[in-house]
Design a protein around this motif. Structure first.
Motif, PDB file in Angstrom:
ATOM      1  N   TYR A   1      -0.832  16.247   9.846  1.00 51.27           N
ATOM      2  CA  TYR A   1      -1.644  15.436   8.938  1.00 51.27           C
ATOM      3  C   TYR A   1      -2.382  16.330   7.943  1.00 51.27           C
ATOM      4  N   LEU A   2      -2.733  15.717   6.825  1.00 48.06           N
ATOM      5  CA  LEU A   2      -3.415  16.401   5.737  1.00 48.06           C
ATOM      6  C   LEU A   2      -4.639  15.586   5.336  1.00 48.06           C
ATOM      7  N   ALA A   3      -5.787  16.249   5.228  1.00 49.40           N
ATOM      8  CA  ALA A   3      -7.009  15.625   4.725  1.00 49.40           C
ATOM      9  C   ALA A   3      -7.503  16.444   3.536  1.00 49.40           C
ATOM     10  N   VAL A   4      -8.227  15.782   2.642  1.00 49.60           N
ATOM     11  CA  VAL A   4      -8.650  16.439   1.405  1.00 49.60           C
ATOM     12  C   VAL A   4     -10.142  16.222   1.183  1.00 49.60           C
ATOM     13  N   CYS A   5     -10.812  17.241   0.675  1.00 46.80           N
ATOM     14  CA  CYS A   5     -12.198  17.098   0.233  1.00 46.80           C
ATOM     15  C   CYS A   5     -12.455  18.143  -0.835  1.00 46.80           C
ATOM     16  N   ASP A   6     -12.818  17.717  -2.023  1.00 46.37           N
ATOM     17  CA  ASP A   6     -13.125  18.682  -3.081  1.00 46.37           C
ATOM     18  C   ASP A   6     -14.391  19.455  -2.743  1.00 46.37           C
TER      19      ASP A   6
ATOM     20  N   ASP B   1     -17.112  19.940  -4.110  1.00 44.13           N
ATOM     21  CA  ASP B   1     -18.428  19.417  -4.458  1.00 44.13           C
ATOM     22  C   ASP B   1     -18.713  18.075  -3.784  1.00 44.13           C
ATOM     23  N   ASP B   2     -17.789  17.608  -2.938  1.00 44.60           N
ATOM     24  CA  ASP B   2     -18.005  16.385  -2.167  1.00 44.60           C
ATOM     25  C   ASP B   2     -18.282  16.767  -0.711  1.00 44.60           C
ATOM     26  N   TYR B   3     -18.599  15.769   0.123  1.00 45.44           N
ATOM     27  CA  TYR B   3     -18.805  16.085   1.537  1.00 45.44           C
ATOM     28  C   TYR B   3     -18.632  14.835   2.393  1.00 45.44           C
ATOM     29  N   TRP B   4     -18.388  15.067   3.684  1.00 51.18           N
ATOM     30  CA  TRP B   4     -18.202  13.972   4.644  1.00 51.18           C
ATOM     31  C   TRP B   4     -19.537  13.625   5.301  1.00 51.18           C
ATOM     32  N   THR B   5     -19.703  12.355   5.631  1.00 50.62           N
ATOM     33  CA  THR B   5     -20.967  11.896   6.219  1.00 50.62           C
ATOM     34  C   THR B   5     -20.807  11.370   7.635  1.00 50.62           C
ATOM     35  N   ASP B   6     -19.606  11.074   8.047  1.00 49.93           N
ATOM     36  CA  ASP B   6     -19.349  10.552   9.384  1.00 49.93           C
ATOM     37  C   ASP B   6     -18.731  11.657  10.235  1.00 49.93           C
ATOM     38  N   PRO B   7     -19.408  12.107  11.297  1.00 49.18           N
ATOM     39  CA  PRO B   7     -18.851  13.193  12.116  1.00 49.18           C
ATOM     40  C   PRO B   7     -17.582  12.793  12.867  1.00 49.18           C
ATOM     41  N   LEU B   8     -17.271  11.498  12.891  1.00 53.00           N
ATOM     42  CA  LEU B   8     -16.060  11.014  13.549  1.00 53.00           C
ATOM     43  C   LEU B   8     -14.987  10.598  12.548  1.00 53.00           C
TER      44      LEU B   8
ATOM     45  N   THR C   1     -11.033  10.785  -3.269  1.00 53.28           N
ATOM     46  CA  THR C   1     -10.372  11.970  -2.706  1.00 53.28           C
ATOM     47  C   THR C   1     -10.948  12.428  -1.371  1.00 53.28           C
ATOM     48  N   PRO C   2     -12.289  12.483  -1.196  1.00 52.01           N
ATOM     49  CA  PRO C   2     -12.795  13.014   0.073  1.00 52.01           C
ATOM     50  C   PRO C   2     -12.552  12.106   1.279  1.00 52.01           C
ATOM     51  N   THR C   3     -11.965  10.928   1.067  1.00 53.16           N
ATOM     52  CA  THR C   3     -11.712  10.029   2.197  1.00 53.16           C
ATOM     53  C   THR C   3     -10.240  10.012   2.608  1.00 53.16           C
ATOM     54  N   LEU C   4      -9.383  10.710   1.886  1.00 50.76           N
ATOM     55  CA  LEU C   4      -7.935  10.622   2.120  1.00 50.76           C
ATOM     56  C   LEU C   4      -7.489  11.415   3.344  1.00 50.76           C
ATOM     57  N   VAL C   5      -6.721  10.745   4.209  1.00 53.20           N
ATOM     58  CA  VAL C   5      -5.975  11.403   5.289  1.00 53.20           C
ATOM     59  C   VAL C   5      -4.559  10.840   5.246  1.00 53.20           C
ATOM     60  N   MET C   6      -3.549  11.710   5.249  1.00 49.04           N
ATOM     61  CA  MET C   6      -2.169  11.249   5.145  1.00 49.04           C
ATOM     62  C   MET C   6      -1.258  12.072   6.052  1.00 49.04           C
ATOM     63  N   ARG C   7      -0.111  11.495   6.355  1.00 52.71           N
ATOM     64  CA  ARG C   7       0.896  12.251   7.090  1.00 52.71           C
ATOM     65  C   ARG C   7       1.427  13.362   6.172  1.00 52.71           C
ATOM     66  N   ASN C   8       1.813  14.439   6.771  1.00 44.64           N
ATOM     67  CA  ASN C   8       2.389  15.528   5.987  1.00 44.64           C
ATOM     68  C   ASN C   8       3.854  15.205   5.679  1.00 44.64           C
ATOM     69  N   VAL C   9       4.027  14.382   4.645  1.00 44.40           N
ATOM     70  CA  VAL C   9       5.368  14.034   4.182  1.00 44.40           C
ATOM     71  C   VAL C   9       5.637  14.708   2.835  1.00 44.40           C
ATOM     72  N   LEU C  10       4.879  15.755   2.572  1.00 41.11           N
ATOM     73  CA  LEU C  10       5.033  16.471   1.311  1.00 41.11           C
ATOM     74  C   LEU C  10       6.409  17.120   1.223  1.00 41.11           C
ATOM     75  N   PRO C  11       7.050  17.075   0.052  1.00 39.02           N
ATOM     76  CA  PRO C  11       8.346  17.744  -0.111  1.00 39.02           C
ATOM     77  C   PRO C  11       8.167  19.250  -0.066  1.00 39.02           C
ATOM     78  N   ARG C  12       9.181  19.933   0.451  1.00 39.73           N
ATOM     79  CA  ARG C  12       9.150  21.397   0.516  1.00 39.73           C
ATOM     80  C   ARG C  12      10.352  21.967  -0.192  1.00 39.73           C
ATOM     81  N   PRO C  13      10.117  22.825  -1.181  1.00 41.64           N
ATOM     82  CA  PRO C  13       8.808  23.212  -1.686  1.00 41.64           C
ATOM     83  C   PRO C  13       8.169  22.089  -2.513  1.00 41.64           C
ATOM     84  N   ILE C  14       6.884  22.238  -2.804  1.00 40.11           N
ATOM     85  CA  ILE C  14       6.226  21.287  -3.700  1.00 40.11           C
ATOM     86  C   ILE C  14       6.936  21.372  -5.054  1.00 40.11           C
TER      87      ILE C  14
END
Length: 318
Positions: A88-93, A95-102, A166-179
């Motif tokens: 899985y892949l999660a993203v956070c720029d 200058d953003d931040y997460w507020t829920d520890p779960l 963007t800081p809320t995204l979680v996705m399966r790692n279905v990214l093409p290889r190479p990008i």
């Protein structure tokens, strides 16, 4: 160690924010191992030093990437996506931040339990740093209001603005290889990830706030020229993605491109008169015709009236 999630954080000149960002991620409570990859694009402030301090404090979680020279936001993002190896892949720029520890646990649990979904995202708080008192805005100020909680690739192709904070995204790692190399020539890295993900499954909107998105100047220009460049880059992204998907969504992309061409043709002419408006018409009408499956003569006639004989419309209303 085999990590279940890679969290990627691109950063540049985020001295004021990066500590909060990192803390909000490394303190996530999970029953699985995750890795935080922070890529500093040769910041001119103390961002790199702060990242290094946290890397020393959390050597089993935080893995920094230091570019020896500034490569730009797009190439920085490319390097991060290329480094992802987890399920899985999660993203956070930076200058953003997460507020829920779960946050991470909840979203991964959902994706683990729902294999027909490839992505999930949540509601977000908007911290308006353009105000001296730094007030929180309603999400609708930046992102569209959500009328449903399940989305498909069609929704993302046809959306007229970015739906996913963007800081809320979680996705399966279905990214093409190479990008794909075209990633290096686009401005819509977020849209690229969202469409690649939803090409493989549905997206779930979770109605809870898990992160803060900072709204600040950041040097981003809102001039007509920069908006036009952004629109041009978006059109290029759609062309690249249409080809990348082997034209399986060709009708949808053409419909979306027609919407953009229509808006450019009509709304782009509002501040033009005389010869300038005529030049604008001949510059933009080819795209309108190119993306039309069949010419709607009634609609086209109406646009000609709007552009060149608006007094007839005013007379009709009178």
């Amino acid at each position: 160690m085999e990590y279940l999630v890679d969290v990627i954080v691109p950063t540049y000149n985020h001295e004021k924010y990066i500590g909060t960002t990192i803390e909000s991620i490394v303190t996530q409570q999970t029953n699985f191992p995750f890795r935080l990859i922070v890529s500093d694009d040769c910041s001119k402030d103390r961002t790199r030093e702060i990242v290094a301090e946290y890397a020393a404090k959390y050597p089993d979680i935080l893995f920094p990437v230091y570019h020896p020279k500034n490569v730009g936001a797009v190439a920085n993002g490319y390097s991060l996506l290329s480094a992802v190896t987890a399920k899985y892949l999660a993203v956070c720029d930076g200058d953003d931040y997460w507020t829920d520890p779960l946050k991470l646990q909840k979203q991964v649990d959902f994706l683990e339990a729902n294999p027909d979904f490839s992505m999930c995202f949540t509601e977000v708080e908007i911290l308006d740093e353009l105000k001296s008192d730094k007030i929180f805005l309603q999400p609708e100020h930046i992102f569209p209001p959500m009328t449903k909680d399940v989305f498909t690739v069609e929704d993302f192709i046809m959306a007229d603005m970015n739906m996913v904070p963007t800081p809320t995204l979680v996705m399966r790692n279905v990214l093409p290889r190479p990008i794909p190399d075209f990633y290096l020539h686009i401005l819509g890295g977020d849209l690229f990830m969202q469409m690649v993900a939803t090409d493989k499954g549905k997206a779930k909107y979770m109605r809870e706030k898990t992160a803060v998105y900072r709204n600040h100047g950041g040097g981003v220009s809102k001039s007509k020229e920069s908006i036009a460049r952004g629109e041009h880059a978006l059109v290029e992204l759609y062309h690249h993605l249409n080809k990348f998907f082997s034209y399986r969504y060709d009708k949808l992309f053409k419909k979306r491109l027609l919407d953009i061409a229509r808006g450019r043709l009509i709304f782009g002419a509002r501040d033009k008169k005389g010869l300038a408006r005529i030049k604008h018409y001949f510059k933009n009408i080819p795209d309108y015709l190119k993306y039309s499956d069949k010419i709607n003569f009634k609609e086209l006639a109406y646009y000609h009236v709007v552009l060149f004989f608006p007094f007839l419309l005013r007379r009709g209303k009178g």
